[in-house]
Design an enzyme around this catalytic site. Structure first.
Site, mmCIF file in Angstrom:
data_model
loop_
_atom_site.group_PDB
_atom_site.id
_atom_site.type_symbol
_atom_site.label_atom_id
_atom_site.label_comp_id
_atom_site.label_asym_id
_atom_site.label_seq_id
_atom_site.Cartn_x
_atom_site.Cartn_y
_atom_site.Cartn_z
ATOM 1 N N ASN A 109 -13.701 -64.816 29.393
ATOM 2 C CA ASN A 109 -12.776 -64.775 30.531
ATOM 3 C C ASN A 109 -11.410 -64.302 30.042
ATOM 4 O O ASN A 109 -11.218 -64.061 28.856
ATOM 5 C CB ASN A 109 -12.700 -66.138 31.231
ATOM 6 C CG ASN A 109 -12.200 -67.225 30.299
ATOM 7 O OD1 ASN A 109 -11.059 -67.179 29.843
ATOM 8 N ND2 ASN A 109 -13.057 -68.193 29.990
ATOM 9 N N LYS A 168 -30.136 -58.137 18.566
ATOM 10 C CA LYS A 168 -29.483 -57.337 19.592
ATOM 11 C C LYS A 168 -30.504 -56.856 20.628
ATOM 12 O O LYS A 168 -31.539 -56.282 20.262
ATOM 13 C CB LYS A 168 -28.789 -56.144 18.933
ATOM 14 C CG LYS A 168 -27.953 -55.346 19.909
ATOM 15 C CD LYS A 168 -27.271 -54.174 19.262
ATOM 16 C CE LYS A 168 -26.621 -53.309 20.318
ATOM 17 N NZ LYS A 168 -26.247 -52.002 19.824
ATOM 18 N N ILE A 210 -15.940 -80.819 29.325
ATOM 19 C CA ILE A 210 -15.322 -81.527 28.201
ATOM 20 C C ILE A 210 -14.262 -82.501 28.712
ATOM 21 O O ILE A 210 -14.183 -83.660 28.304
ATOM 22 C CB ILE A 210 -14.702 -80.525 27.198
ATOM 23 C CG1 ILE A 210 -15.728 -79.427 26.868
ATOM 24 C CG2 ILE A 210 -14.257 -81.245 25.937
ATOM 25 C CD1 ILE A 210 -15.154 -78.245 26.109
ATOM 26 N N LYS A 256 -12.763 -85.575 38.053
ATOM 27 C CA LYS A 256 -12.889 -85.547 36.590
ATOM 28 C C LYS A 256 -12.496 -86.879 35.953
ATOM 29 O O LYS A 256 -12.885 -87.158 34.844
ATOM 30 C CB LYS A 256 -11.994 -84.446 36.027
ATOM 31 C CG LYS A 256 -12.282 -83.071 36.621
ATOM 32 C CD LYS A 256 -12.680 -82.092 35.578
ATOM 33 C CE LYS A 256 -12.823 -80.707 36.176
ATOM 34 N NZ LYS A 256 -13.470 -79.769 35.258
HETATM 35 O O1 C5P Z 1 -13.581 -77.476 36.893
HETATM 36 P P1 C5P Z 1 -12.509 -76.566 36.400
HETATM 37 O O2 C5P Z 1 -13.010 -75.574 35.367
HETATM 38 O O3 C5P Z 1 -11.697 -75.921 37.462
HETATM 39 O O4 C5P Z 1 -11.505 -77.565 35.657
HETATM 40 C C1 C5P Z 1 -10.457 -77.106 34.886
HETATM 41 C C2 C5P Z 1 -10.086 -78.150 33.882
HETATM 42 O O5 C5P Z 1 -11.247 -78.690 33.248
HETATM 43 C C3 C5P Z 1 -9.283 -77.546 32.740
HETATM 44 O O6 C5P Z 1 -8.434 -78.566 32.257
HETATM 45 C C4 C5P Z 1 -10.363 -77.200 31.712
HETATM 46 O O7 C5P Z 1 -9.833 -77.155 30.393
HETATM 47 C C5 C5P Z 1 -11.334 -78.340 31.871
HETATM 48 N N1 C5P Z 1 -12.753 -77.976 31.612
HETATM 49 C C6 C5P Z 1 -13.420 -78.512 30.525
HETATM 50 N N2 C5P Z 1 -14.748 -78.230 30.315
HETATM 51 C C7 C5P Z 1 -15.414 -77.426 31.178
HETATM 52 C C8 C5P Z 1 -14.752 -76.876 32.299
HETATM 53 C C9 C5P Z 1 -13.402 -77.179 32.477
HETATM 54 O O8 C5P Z 1 -12.796 -79.227 29.716
HETATM 55 N N3 C5P Z 1 -16.705 -77.164 30.972
#
Ligand code: C5P
Length: 397
Positions: A208, A286, A305, A341
């Site tokens: 990304n 590959k 996470i 979260k």
């Molecule tokens: O759910 P979303 O991706 O919008 O949430 C964003 C927040 O969650 C950010 O703080 C991002 O670092 C954290 N995040 C994470 N692990 C993921 C997806 C998002 O820690 N798999």
């Protein structure tokens, strides 16, 4: 905190020297004793008289001033203070320091001192970016020299970019941290930053557009307050933080493992743009174009996470902060995200293209806490980081 400390302040030549007058004032307000030293070039920008009046003491200027050698030799001068601060630190003085030259009072004091040295670099953006300056900075850091800034922004020379000296209060924070008096001293803070790369095969991946700039700015701001920062980063294009333990990862799953291994922490900040999915059909070799038609990728969800750490039953950091980049209904989405979260705060921003925030230098954030939404004015990203760092220090007490 800082009262009674003694700073030897070396002012080198540069337009930023005018800010050093305010730095002296800020230090004096905190009852810090300031002994000023001016280089020849600095005298082109500020006068010894104004420096002396603000510091309330004599200004040292010349290595061969025999009266001073009789009263106080340069060795003693270099060691009488608790900390040596160079603000502004010009490219020239940084080069002299890195090379160990001692051909004027400032460079001689810097070579003779047995105290910690903190530099606040200030120079034109091209001079800052030049490999020679970056090489000198790396040498100085390896020698244990601390640094604060430079900041990015409009420069007196009409250019734009990193090279502006930090503001006086930022330097005061850096001085406090260098003296073991930072408001986040003794606190361990974990930050995730950057994008993740999810492999398709050994040469291709899904990624990304995150640069990691916000994460690096935050790490620097927290370290400036004395925090011990552990920085877990995906493959980011932004510079790495100045003073942090750095763990580099590629995938979301590796980032999660690195985060869990880095705990315990007093606070954890999740600034990474983590991929939501990884490719379960990733190939060990590959994938060939000449195969059986177009490849079909299958995905599985990555671990969240932030949610995992926020919902830990034991060993949860006292403060868990997430980020939310939204394009519509920012506050409603971010408020719901905070609850979903289980984190304490969400730093939300509107990343719709018309805001110019993504890839830009300014940010317009709303801080969502249990007390509601706090709309911060639009400001440079480094200021957002500094304010957030101050709030974190307050919350961790
Ligand atoms: O759910 P979303 O991706 O919008 O949430 C964003 C927040 O969650 C950010 O703080 C991002 O670092 C954290 N995040 C994470 N692990 C993921 C997806 C998002 O820690 N798999």
């Amino acid at each position: 905190m800082l009262a009674g400390k003694h700073v030897l302040l070396i002012i080198s030549g540069g337009i930023a020297a005018f800010k050093s007058l305010d730095l002296i004032r800020r230090l004096r307000e905190r009852d810090v004793q300031v002994t000023p030293v001016l280089t020849r070039a600095a005298e082109q920008f500020v006068t010894p008289l104004s420096v002396s009046a603000l510091a309330g003491t004599k200004v040292y200027r010349d290595l061969f001033d025999l009266t001073d050698e009789a009263e106080m030799g340069h060795i003693e001068l270099s060691r009488a203070a608790d900390l040596v601060v160079v603000a502004p630190a010009s490219a020239d003085l940084m080069a002299k320091m890195a090379a160990g030259l001692a051909n004027d009072l400032a460079s001689t004091l810097l070579l003779a001192t047995d105290k910690r040295v903190l530099i606040a670099p200030a120079m034109n953006v091209r001079m800052w970016d030049h490999p020679a300056t970056q090489r000198n900075l790396a040498t100085l850091q390896a020698d244990g020299v601390l640094s604060v800034g430079p900041n990015s922004g409009d420069m007196a020379c009409g250019e734009y970019g990193p090279g502006r000296m930090s503001e006086p209060l930022e330097i005061v924070d850096g001085i406090a941290a260098a003296l073991g008096e930072g408001s986040l001293q003794g606190k361990r803070i974990l930050i995730t930053s950057g994008p993740t790369h999810e492999p398709i095969d050994p040469v291709r991946y899904i990624a990304n557009r995150s640069s990691g700039a916000q994460g690096t700015a935050l790490a620097n701001a927290l370290a400036d307050l004395g925090a011990e920062v552990h920085f877990v980063t995906g493959p980011a294009s932004a510079a790495m933080p100045r003073a942090a333990q750095i763990t580099r990862v590629e995938t979301a799953r590796a980032m999660k493992d690195a985060v869990m291994a880095a705990l315990p922490a007093d606070a954890a900040i999740f600034a990474a743009a983590v991929a939501d999915w990884h490719v379960t059909s990733a190939s060990d070799s590959k994938i060939k174009k000449e195969g059986d038609g177009l490849p079909i990728l299958s995905f599985a969800e990555n671990p969240d996470i932030l949610a995992g750490v926020a919902q830990l039953k034991t060993g949860r950091p006292k403060l868990v902060i997430g980020f939310a980049a939204e394009t519509d209904d920012v506050i409603a989405h971010a408020t719901a995200k905070r609850l979903r979260k289980g984190c304490d705060w969400i730093v939300a921003n509107d990343v719709s293209p018309e805001t110019g925030i993504m890839g830009g230098t300014e940010n317009d954030v709303t801080l969502i806490t249990q007390d509601g939404a706090e709309d911060w004015p639009r400001m440079p990203k480094s200021d957002v980081s500094r304010q957030l760092a101050a709030r974190i220090a307050e919350a961790l007490g």
